[in-house]
Design a protein around this motif. Structure first.
Motif, short mmCIF file in Angstrom:
data_model
loop_
_atom_site.label_atom_id
_atom_site.label_comp_id
_atom_site.label_asym_id
_atom_site.label_seq_id
_atom_site.Cartn_x
_atom_site.Cartn_y
_atom_site.Cartn_z
N GLY A 70 -27.59 -16.31 36.36
CA GLY A 70 -27.69 -15.13 37.20
C GLY A 70 -26.97 -13.90 36.68
N CYS A 71 -26.83 -13.78 35.36
CA CYS A 71 -26.14 -12.60 34.84
C CYS A 71 -26.90 -12.00 33.66
CB CYS A 71 -24.70 -12.93 34.44
SG CYS A 71 -24.55 -13.99 33.01
N ALA A 72 -26.59 -10.74 33.41
CA ALA A 72 -27.18 -10.03 32.28
C ALA A 72 -26.69 -10.65 30.97
CB ALA A 72 -26.81 -8.56 32.33
N VAL A 73 -27.42 -10.40 29.89
CA VAL A 73 -26.96 -10.82 28.58
C VAL A 73 -26.09 -9.71 28.01
CG1 VAL A 73 -27.62 -11.56 26.27
CG2 VAL A 73 -29.12 -12.07 28.19
N ASN A 74 -24.91 -10.06 27.57
CA ASN A 74 -23.99 -9.10 26.99
C ASN A 74 -23.51 -9.69 25.66
OD1 ASN A 74 -21.28 -7.68 26.59
ND2 ASN A 74 -22.12 -6.60 28.36
N LEU A 75 -23.69 -8.96 24.58
CA LEU A 75 -23.30 -9.51 23.28
C LEU A 75 -22.67 -8.44 22.39
CD1 LEU A 75 -25.50 -8.69 20.80
CD2 LEU A 75 -26.97 -10.13 22.19
N ASP A 76 -21.83 -8.91 21.48
CA ASP A 76 -21.19 -8.02 20.51
C ASP A 76 -22.05 -7.96 19.26
OD1 ASP A 76 -19.13 -7.71 22.26
OD2 ASP A 76 -17.64 -8.79 21.07
N LEU A 77 -22.41 -6.75 18.85
CA LEU A 77 -23.18 -6.55 17.62
C LEU A 77 -22.25 -6.05 16.53
CD1 LEU A 77 -25.76 -6.29 15.92
CD2 LEU A 77 -26.11 -4.03 16.95
N CYS A 78 -22.00 -6.91 15.55
CA CYS A 78 -21.18 -6.53 14.41
C CYS A 78 -22.07 -5.86 13.37
CB CYS A 78 -20.51 -7.78 13.82
SG CYS A 78 -19.61 -7.47 12.29
N PRO A 79 -21.62 -4.76 12.75
CA PRO A 79 -22.46 -4.09 11.76
C PRO A 79 -22.74 -4.92 10.52
CG PRO A 79 -20.25 -3.14 11.79
CD PRO A 79 -20.35 -4.06 12.97
N HIS A 80 -21.99 -6.02 10.34
CA HIS A 80 -22.22 -6.89 9.20
C HIS A 80 -23.15 -8.06 9.53
CE1 HIS A 80 -19.16 -5.02 6.57
NE2 HIS A 80 -18.50 -4.82 7.69
N ALA A 81 -23.68 -8.10 10.76
CA ALA A 81 -24.59 -9.17 11.15
C ALA A 81 -25.92 -9.05 10.40
CB ALA A 81 -24.84 -9.13 12.66
N VAL A 239 -11.53 -1.64 10.52
CA VAL A 239 -12.36 -2.20 9.45
C VAL A 239 -13.85 -2.17 9.79
CG1 VAL A 239 -10.57 -3.59 8.36
CG2 VAL A 239 -11.81 -4.54 10.31
N TYR A 240 -14.20 -2.12 11.07
CA TYR A 240 -15.57 -1.87 11.48
C TYR A 240 -15.60 -1.62 12.98
CZ TYR A 240 -15.56 -6.98 12.46
OH TYR A 240 -15.26 -8.25 12.88
N THR A 241 -16.72 -1.09 13.45
CA THR A 241 -16.90 -0.81 14.87
C THR A 241 -18.05 -1.66 15.41
OG1 THR A 241 -16.09 1.45 14.65
CG2 THR A 241 -17.42 0.97 16.59
N LYS A 242 -17.81 -2.33 16.52
CA LYS A 242 -18.85 -3.17 17.14
C LYS A 242 -19.47 -2.45 18.33
CE LYS A 242 -16.56 -7.05 17.92
NZ LYS A 242 -16.36 -8.51 18.17
N LEU A 243 -20.75 -2.72 18.54
CA LEU A 243 -21.45 -2.22 19.71
C LEU A 243 -21.63 -3.35 20.70
CD1 LEU A 243 -24.25 -0.08 18.02
CD2 LEU A 243 -22.00 0.67 18.82
N ASN A 244 -21.29 -3.09 21.95
CA ASN A 244 -21.52 -4.06 23.00
C ASN A 244 -22.91 -3.80 23.57
OD1 ASN A 244 -20.90 -4.90 26.18
ND2 ASN A 244 -19.99 -6.22 24.65
N MET A 245 -23.82 -4.76 23.40
CA MET A 245 -25.23 -4.60 23.77
C MET A 245 -25.54 -5.42 25.01
SD MET A 245 -26.04 -2.68 21.15
CE MET A 245 -27.83 -2.60 21.32
N GLN A 246 -26.40 -4.88 25.85
CA GLN A 246 -26.70 -5.57 27.12
C GLN A 246 -28.18 -5.51 27.44
OE1 GLN A 246 -23.76 -5.39 30.27
NE2 GLN A 246 -25.34 -4.80 31.73
N ARG A 247 -28.66 -6.61 28.03
CA ARG A 247 -30.01 -6.66 28.59
C ARG A 247 -29.91 -7.09 30.05
NH1 ARG A 247 -35.36 -10.26 26.76
NH2 ARG A 247 -36.80 -9.21 28.20
N ASP A 248 -30.41 -6.24 30.94
CA ASP A 248 -30.41 -6.55 32.36
C ASP A 248 -31.75 -7.11 32.76
OD1 ASP A 248 -27.77 -5.31 33.08
OD2 ASP A 248 -28.77 -3.54 32.29
N TRP A 249 -31.74 -8.10 33.64
CA TRP A 249 -32.99 -8.70 34.11
C TRP A 249 -33.51 -7.92 35.31
CZ3 TRP A 249 -34.09 -11.45 30.20
CH2 TRP A 249 -33.11 -12.20 29.54
N SER A 250 -34.80 -7.65 35.33
CA SER A 250 -35.38 -6.91 36.46
C SER A 250 -35.49 -7.83 37.66
CB SER A 250 -36.75 -6.38 36.09
OG SER A 250 -37.61 -7.43 35.71
#
Length: 250
Positions: A70-81, A239-250
């Motif tokens: 019952g929750c959105a997907v929240n993930l860390d995107l590393c620029p080296h991924a 040393v790098y900057t991460k983006l916190n990415m999210q997908r919300d369910w409708s």
């Protein structure tokens, strides 16, 4: 120390294991997806795509892990991924919700009379200091107390206190993964800010990490924050900057 993929892999692996130890988790896409309650800041996936391409079926499994709870997907995107992760995020409509700078530095610190490891019977005080430092005006909720308990009891971690005028004034934590020291949960009560407690806790933890045989330390902060400045004063650099990415369910 060179800011390259090998360094990012080492840091992200340590962060992913820390996340996995703070809730219900599954290994996925080279990292871990962790669930510690809806809305919890430690409910996120980390370390994805750090060891090669990810597959859509595996990513589907990660999304279902969160959707079924019952929750959105929240993930860390590393620029080296691996680039395959970025392609999947773009196709599925993920949005940026936060940025964090990842810093790394030498394990060189010093003890400070104001900073010490919290005792087992100080768990509640440490927990409340941590939460009030992050959310000064709000009432402490049961969910927030649960997050604090998970951090205090995290396997292999030590909880730290900053003391001022005989009171608990700041909180922090540290864990080691191999020879990597992970510094996290840094929080200072409003009335005690500007007294150097945060920097004292950083240096005290680094001194302790050196005793454990660590050869590198890492922490994450909001870009341009006071926390970042204190870590830079302790010899760290971004040393790098991460983006916190999210997908919300409708």
């Amino acid at each position: 120390m060179f800011s390259d993929t090998a360094l990012a892999q080492r840091i992200e692996a340590g962060e992913a294991l820390n996340a996995a130890g703070s809730g219900e988790s599954i290994p996925i896409c080279g990292g871990y997806a962790n669930f510690a309650g809806v809305g919890s800041p430690v409910t996120h996936a980390i370390g994805l795509g750090m060891n090669g391409p990810i597959t859509e079926p595996e990513f589907d499994r990660m999304e279902e892990f969160y959707r079924s709870r019952g929750c959105a997907v929240n993930l860390d995107l590393c620029p080296h991924a691996d680039w395959s992760l970025i392609e999947v995020l773009g196709k599925r409509g993920y949005r940026i919700v936060e940025c964090n700078n990842v810093l790394a530095g030498p394990v060189v610190g010093s003890p400070d009379a104001r900073a010490r490891i919290a005792e087992a019977d100080e768990e509640d005080g440490w927990n409340r200091t941590l939460i009030k430092g992050f959310f000064p005006p709000s009432e402490i909720t049961a969910a927030e107390l649960d997050i604090g308990r998970r951090m205090f009891r995290l396997e292999g971690a030590t909880a730290w206190l900053g003391i001022a005028n005989g009171e608990m004034a700041a909180a922090a934590a540290m864990n080691s993964r191999g020879k990597l020291a992970l510094l996290f949960a840094d929080s200072t009560l409003e009335n005690f800010r500007g007294r150097g407690l945060h920097l004292a806790l950083i240096r005290a933890r680094l001194h302790y990490a050196a005793k454990l045989g660590c050869d590198l330390a890492t922490a994450s902060t909001a870009p341009g924050s006071g926390s970042q400045r204190n870590y830079e004063r302790a010899g760290f650099r971004v040393v790098y900057t991460k983006l916190n990415m999210q997908r919300d369910w409708s």
